[in-house]
Enzyme design. Structure first.
Site, PDB file in Angstrom:
ATOM      1  N   CYS A 173      80.906  27.753   8.177  1.00  0.00           N
ATOM      2  CA  CYS A 173      80.967  28.979   8.991  1.00  0.00           C
ATOM      3  C   CYS A 173      80.684  30.238   8.186  1.00  0.00           C
ATOM      4  O   CYS A 173      80.461  31.307   8.751  1.00  0.00           O
ATOM      5  CB  CYS A 173      82.321  29.088   9.672  1.00  0.00           C
ATOM      6  SG  CYS A 173      82.733  27.639  10.652  1.00  0.00           S
ATOM      7  N   GLY A 215      80.718  20.998  22.456  1.00  0.00           N
ATOM      8  CA  GLY A 215      82.021  20.333  22.308  1.00  0.00           C
ATOM      9  C   GLY A 215      82.632  20.586  20.945  1.00  0.00           C
ATOM     10  O   GLY A 215      82.205  21.492  20.231  1.00  0.00           O
TER      11      GLY A 215
END
Lengths: 410, 71
Positions: free
Chosen positions: A115, A148
């Site tokens: 991230c 998801g």
């Protein structure tokens, strides 16, 4: 520097052992590096369904680069080096993105740092210009997200088969500990979502632009107790780009924004994901990165006018603010309740709605945070403008772990 | 966790956490209990070996877990 000391308790009766990591020595001073221009797509689901346009990662990256070039009044052939952050776009994704702009033979480096990929790409571009290896470099971030729960491959297969290392569950564990230690309530944590979604309503590039009430958060689906769906940031696709250059190469020198610090640290032994022992007391990844950013920039937490903090789960915004030294441990929930982190508060946090409103395209997220700081200190943040903002900080975490801190100033 | 993440084929919902061993080592683990409400920080637990899931060939895959100590 206090943080370069690791304390190990052998037994309760023994004196702690202290030693230094030589790797924590200060970085060499770099020359001044300016932000020449930025580009940012709206973060959304670009899947071609329900009337939404279909766009692939290279189109999103491309769109952001073109905006940044236009803002910087530059042409692609002027760019001397490119660092491209992405996680789920496969091999040579930066090359694929840039192939649609022009094959100029420059070095292109693809940066995968979970991230924090965008922040890591920014730091490499900053160092290239700062160390005078080149005069103009671009940091790009893009992502076309799988849907998801993110299938993280950041840990060994046996751990994944055990059901470990699922982001909401990891954060749930930390949240339970945080709530227990400081008497924080789930209502406190939910207020982060409420604040950020309120800010996101002022950001036309955010994926979610409708405010939510605390009851909406508390009645959303349970994911990993105590974390509910609206405590988690939504996924999104998107692209972001920042062009960095020497001050001399800036086309427009009015309201020039420069980089005061760009720091990246990884985890330390003794913390949950660093494995190890409960008796080893090391500063956390976030604490080290913040301290290095203060050292590098000469600023402290009190100097920041606006801050972007990694709110991948609502609770992480609170403890990251504490770990970076903006307030004492356990104090962030009270300050949040008092409005200190609102736009118009003492320390506005996640003014563009954060990950919670923007959505989270992994490679692009950290650059979107940096771009929000840039817009704020240029006075270009529109209805969410923090009056008179001159210095700001963007903080991102990533699996590994990574902690990236960037400080911009005008 | 309320739903199974990708790669995980054991029972759901399931509970994970950290156990601190007397020697000071911290272990990430699954908990063997059907009563998730009883799990809290500071709870005494003990080691058990149990089924994680069945593989494609029908073999039982075993794992370590910890379960609350009944006093």
């Amino acid at each position: 520097m206090i943080l370069s000391t690791v304390r190990i308790e052998k037994r309760e009766t023994d004196r702690p052992i202290e030693y230094d990591f030589p790797g924590w020595l200060k970085m060499r001073k770099l020359r001044e590096v300016a932000v020449a221009g930025v580009g940012l797509t709206r973060f959304d689901s670009y899947d071609g369904e329900k009337g939404r346009p279909y766009k692939d990662f290279y189109e999103l990256g491309n769109e952001a680069i073109r905006q940044a070039l236009s803002a910087a009044e530059m042409f692609w052939p002027e760019i001397q080096a490119a660092f491209c952050g992405s996680v789920y776009c496969g091999t040579a994704s930066g090359h694929q993105t840039i192939a649609r702009l022009g094959l100029t033979g420059i070095p292109i480096v693809n940066v995968e740092n979970a991230c924090s990929s965008g922040s890591s790409a920014f730091r490499l571009a900053y160092q290239s210009v700062g160390a005078e290896l080149c005069d103009i470099a671009i940091a790009v971030g893009f992502e076309k997200m799988p849907r998801g729960f993110i299938a993280s491959t950041a840990w060994p297969e046996w751990q994944r088969k055990m059901g470990f290392n699922v982001q909401p569950a990891d954060y749930a564990l930390e949240t339970v500990r945080y709530m227990e230690e400081f008497g924080v309530t789930i209502e406190d944590i939910s207020m982060v979502t409420v604040k950020n979604r309120r800010n996101g309503a002022l950001n036309p590039l955010a994926r979610f632009r409708t405010p939510v009430k605390i009851d909406d958060v508390l009645s959303s689906r349970m994911i990993a107790k105590p974390m509910r769906l609206l405590h988690a940031c939504p996924l999104a696709d998107g692209g972001a780009a920042v062009i960095l250059c020497s001050r001399k190469r800036l086309k427009s020198k009015s309201r020039a924004v420069t980089v005061a610090a760009a720091v990246l640290t990884s985890g330390t032994y003794g913390h949950a994901k660093g494995g190890g022992s409960v008796r080893v007391h090391t500063p956390s990844n976030v604490e080290i990165s913040a301290q290095q950013a203060w050292d590098e920039s000469g600023y402290g937490p009190r100097d920041m006018d606006v801050v972007q903090v990694y709110d991948t789960m609502a609770s992480s915004e609170l403890w990251d603010l504490e770990n970076m030294g903006f307030c004492g441990k356990g104090e962030a929930p009270r300050l949040l309740r008092e409005g200190a982190f609102d736009i118009g508060g003492k320390l506005p946090v996640n003014t563009d709605g954060g990950l919670m409103s923007r959505g989270h395209p992994l490679g692009a997220t950290a650059l979107a945070q940096i771009i929000e700081i840039y817009k704020q200190i240029r006075g270009e943040a529109g209805p969410r403008q923090v009056p008179g903002a001159m210095v700001g900080l963007a903080h991102v975490m990533g699996a590994g772990s990574n902690s990236g801190v960037v400080i911009l100033k005008r | 966790m309320q739903r199974p993440p990708i790669y995980y084929r054991g029972d759901v919902p399931y509970a994970i956490g950290y156990v601190e061993l007397p020697e000071g080592v911290r272990v990430e683990t699954l908990f063997s209990t059907s009563d998730f409400e009883q799990l809290r920080i500071g709870l005494d637990v003990e080691l058990v070996i149990e089924r994680l899931h069945e593989d494609e060939e029908g073999n039982e895959v075993l794992t370590y877990k910890f379960r609350p100590v009944v006093r």
